[in-house]
Enzyme design. Structure first.
Site, PDB file in Angstrom:
ATOM      1  N   TYR A 279      -4.696  26.100  47.710  1.00  0.00           N
ATOM      2  CA  TYR A 279      -5.476  26.553  46.566  1.00  0.00           C
ATOM      3  C   TYR A 279      -5.072  27.908  46.015  1.00  0.00           C
ATOM      4  O   TYR A 279      -5.502  28.287  44.930  1.00  0.00           O
ATOM      5  CB  TYR A 279      -6.966  26.514  46.915  1.00  0.00           C
ATOM      6  CG  TYR A 279      -7.430  25.086  47.079  1.00  0.00           C
ATOM      7  CD1 TYR A 279      -7.721  24.307  45.974  1.00  0.00           C
ATOM      8  CD2 TYR A 279      -7.492  24.502  48.337  1.00  0.00           C
ATOM      9  CE1 TYR A 279      -8.108  22.980  46.104  1.00  0.00           C
ATOM     10  CE2 TYR A 279      -7.871  23.175  48.486  1.00  0.00           C
ATOM     11  CZ  TYR A 279      -8.175  22.421  47.371  1.00  0.00           C
ATOM     12  OH  TYR A 279      -8.538  21.104  47.505  1.00  0.00           O
TER      13      TYR A 279
ATOM     14  N   PHE B 275     -20.758  23.072  50.694  1.00  0.00           N
ATOM     15  CA  PHE B 275     -21.208  22.382  49.476  1.00  0.00           C
ATOM     16  C   PHE B 275     -20.194  21.338  49.074  1.00  0.00           C
ATOM     17  O   PHE B 275     -19.108  21.294  49.608  1.00  0.00           O
ATOM     18  CB  PHE B 275     -21.433  23.386  48.319  1.00  0.00           C
ATOM     19  CG  PHE B 275     -20.273  24.314  48.069  1.00  0.00           C
ATOM     20  CD1 PHE B 275     -19.261  23.964  47.197  1.00  0.00           C
ATOM     21  CD2 PHE B 275     -20.190  25.537  48.720  1.00  0.00           C
ATOM     22  CE1 PHE B 275     -18.191  24.818  46.960  1.00  0.00           C
ATOM     23  CE2 PHE B 275     -19.142  26.406  48.496  1.00  0.00           C
ATOM     24  CZ  PHE B 275     -18.132  26.045  47.613  1.00  0.00           C
TER      25      PHE B 275
END
Length: 428
Positions: free
Chosen positions: A135, A428
């Protein structure tokens, strides 16, 4: 929508469509998510996915009528140093099928989602990466970390609790009482904890066993509420206990499922409670803030050791609007530093001046090339600095930022200093 043209054999040279997912497709899309994470769950969690569905926020890469890539985002509120909050584009459920790797699918889905977030005016994006090296190429940097501890309850001794916590009380809660009392107390906590995110009603349903589609793999925890000496709710700890009785001697382990408190005194009271549970010799804490003073509260800090598996970087952050993100947080010292940021996706490519006042308020503004830059860095390091996850001097020592003017790294470090590093207790 976007398309990605496949390369390879002549039979494979057709396009993959990147598009939003409709609610009626969640069964197929969810199976692709599970397959991407090497799970054989099928669509057994369909009801839960339906409870989280937001139109336009789930993406799929579709090839020959099948989902071969998945991506989802949602709005979550993130606490910054100083207690202010910003809405973040929280990214999750990112997968690419093993059969379709290295064909640009993740890049296409990420570009589409970040562009939509920027258009909505969202200043930051966050995610929890399963792999470290992916990322950074999209401008994300490690923004907080977590630790995991195992405490030898027999060696630890008493827990040092501040005087202001003496006279408090504990009571066990039912799941219904936790759903009633937990959200307000958690909101009080998260606004004191940089890096924390909000919890939605669906998150509380999952924690308390009422999530749509939840099955028998959920174990109801014990939940204790701490009230301060004035009788006000000030902390909650949720835990499970496993006992192993041998020759009538128990070797019990408490695993902490959840913990949060409105201040340090209440937090210490929670740990004293946990270490006083009968018949245990071990307390396991899978996630705690990296700088939490818990070990120092024990009579024997050596009884608290790293668990060897949970301590790691956790949430990563990507800045989409530097002036908004860095103007919202607080600063530790007055001063001015000009950052030269490189961002190949373009969102924060340029020069930005951070200016802070003595009262901790500050602002970040874009400046032109006529303003001399003090420090050079890329977008990923900017994401790390946003929550002060790492000191500027440490990043400089690692070669992750470049000092362009003498003393600039020290000045930047003074501006961004925080006493405790950020932490997010929730995935999440």
């Amino acid at each position: 929508m976007a398309t990605v043209t496949m390369t390879g054999s002549s039979s494979d040279r057709d396009s993959i469509e990147i598009r939003t997912v409709q609610e009626a497709e969640l069964g197929d899309w969810g199976r692709a998510v599970n397959s991407g994470f090497m799970s054989g769950k099928g669509d057994g969690d369909l009801a839960y996915r339906q409870s989280q569905f937001e139109p336009g926020r789930s993406l799929g890469a579709v090839h020959r009528g099948r989902f071969v890539g998945t991506f989802r985002s949602m709005d979550r509120e993130l606490t910054l140093p100083g207690g202010a909050t910003l809405v973040a584009d929280a990214i999750t459920n990112v997968t690419v099928a093993a059969t379709h790797r290295r064909r640009g699918l993740l890049t296409a889905m990420m570009a589409q989602d970040l562009a939509a977030a920027a258009e909505r005016g969202t200043a930051i994006a966050i995610l929890v990466p399963s792999e470290y090296r992916i990322y950074g190429r999209y401008g994300f940097g490690p923004a907080n970390a977590k630790r995991g501890y195992v405490i030898d309850a027999l060696r630890a001794g008493r827990v040092r609790v501040p005087a202001e916590a003496e006279g408090g009380s504990f009571e066990l809660l039912t799941m219904a009482q936790w759903r009633e009392l937990g959200p307000e107390l958690f909101d009080r906590f998260r606004r004191t904890q940089p890096g924390a995110i909000d919890r939605r009603p669906v998150d509380w349903q999952k924690r308390t066993g009422e999530s749509p589609g939840q099955k028998g793999d959920w174990q109801e925890p014990l939940v204790a509420l701490y009230r301060d000496p004035a009788g006000q709710p000030a902390g909650i700890i949720g835990y499970t206990v496993v006992y192993d009785w041998t020759n009538l001697i128990s070797k019990g382990a408490v695993t902490v499922y959840d913990h949060y408190a409105v201040d340090r005194a209440a937090s210490a009271a929670l740990w004293r409670y946990a270490l006083s549970i009968d018949w245990i010799d071990r307390l396991e804490i899978p996630s705690i803030a990296p700088d939490d003073p818990l070990p120092l509260l024990l009579e024997d800090p050596r009884a608290c050791v790293d668990n060897g598996s949970s301590s790691a970087d956790f949430v990563w952050l990507r800045v989409l609007d530097a002036p908004v993100a860095f103007s919202a947080r607080r600063y530790a010292a007055p001063g001015r530093v000009v950052l030269q940021v490189s961002d190949r996706m373009g969102y924060v490519d340029g020069r930005f001046a951070i200016e802070a006042a003595a009262d901790g308020t500050g602002r970040c503004v874009a400046v032109g090339d006529d303003q001399a830059a003090d420090v050079a860095l890329d977008a990923g390091v900017l994401g790390t600095l946003c929550l002060s996850s790492e000191p500027a001097a440490r990043l400089h020592a690692a070669g992750q930022l470049t000092e362009l003017r003498p003393g600039a790294v020290a000045r930047l470090g003074a501006l961004l200093h925080t006493d405790f590093r950020p932490w997010c207790p929730d995935i999440f």
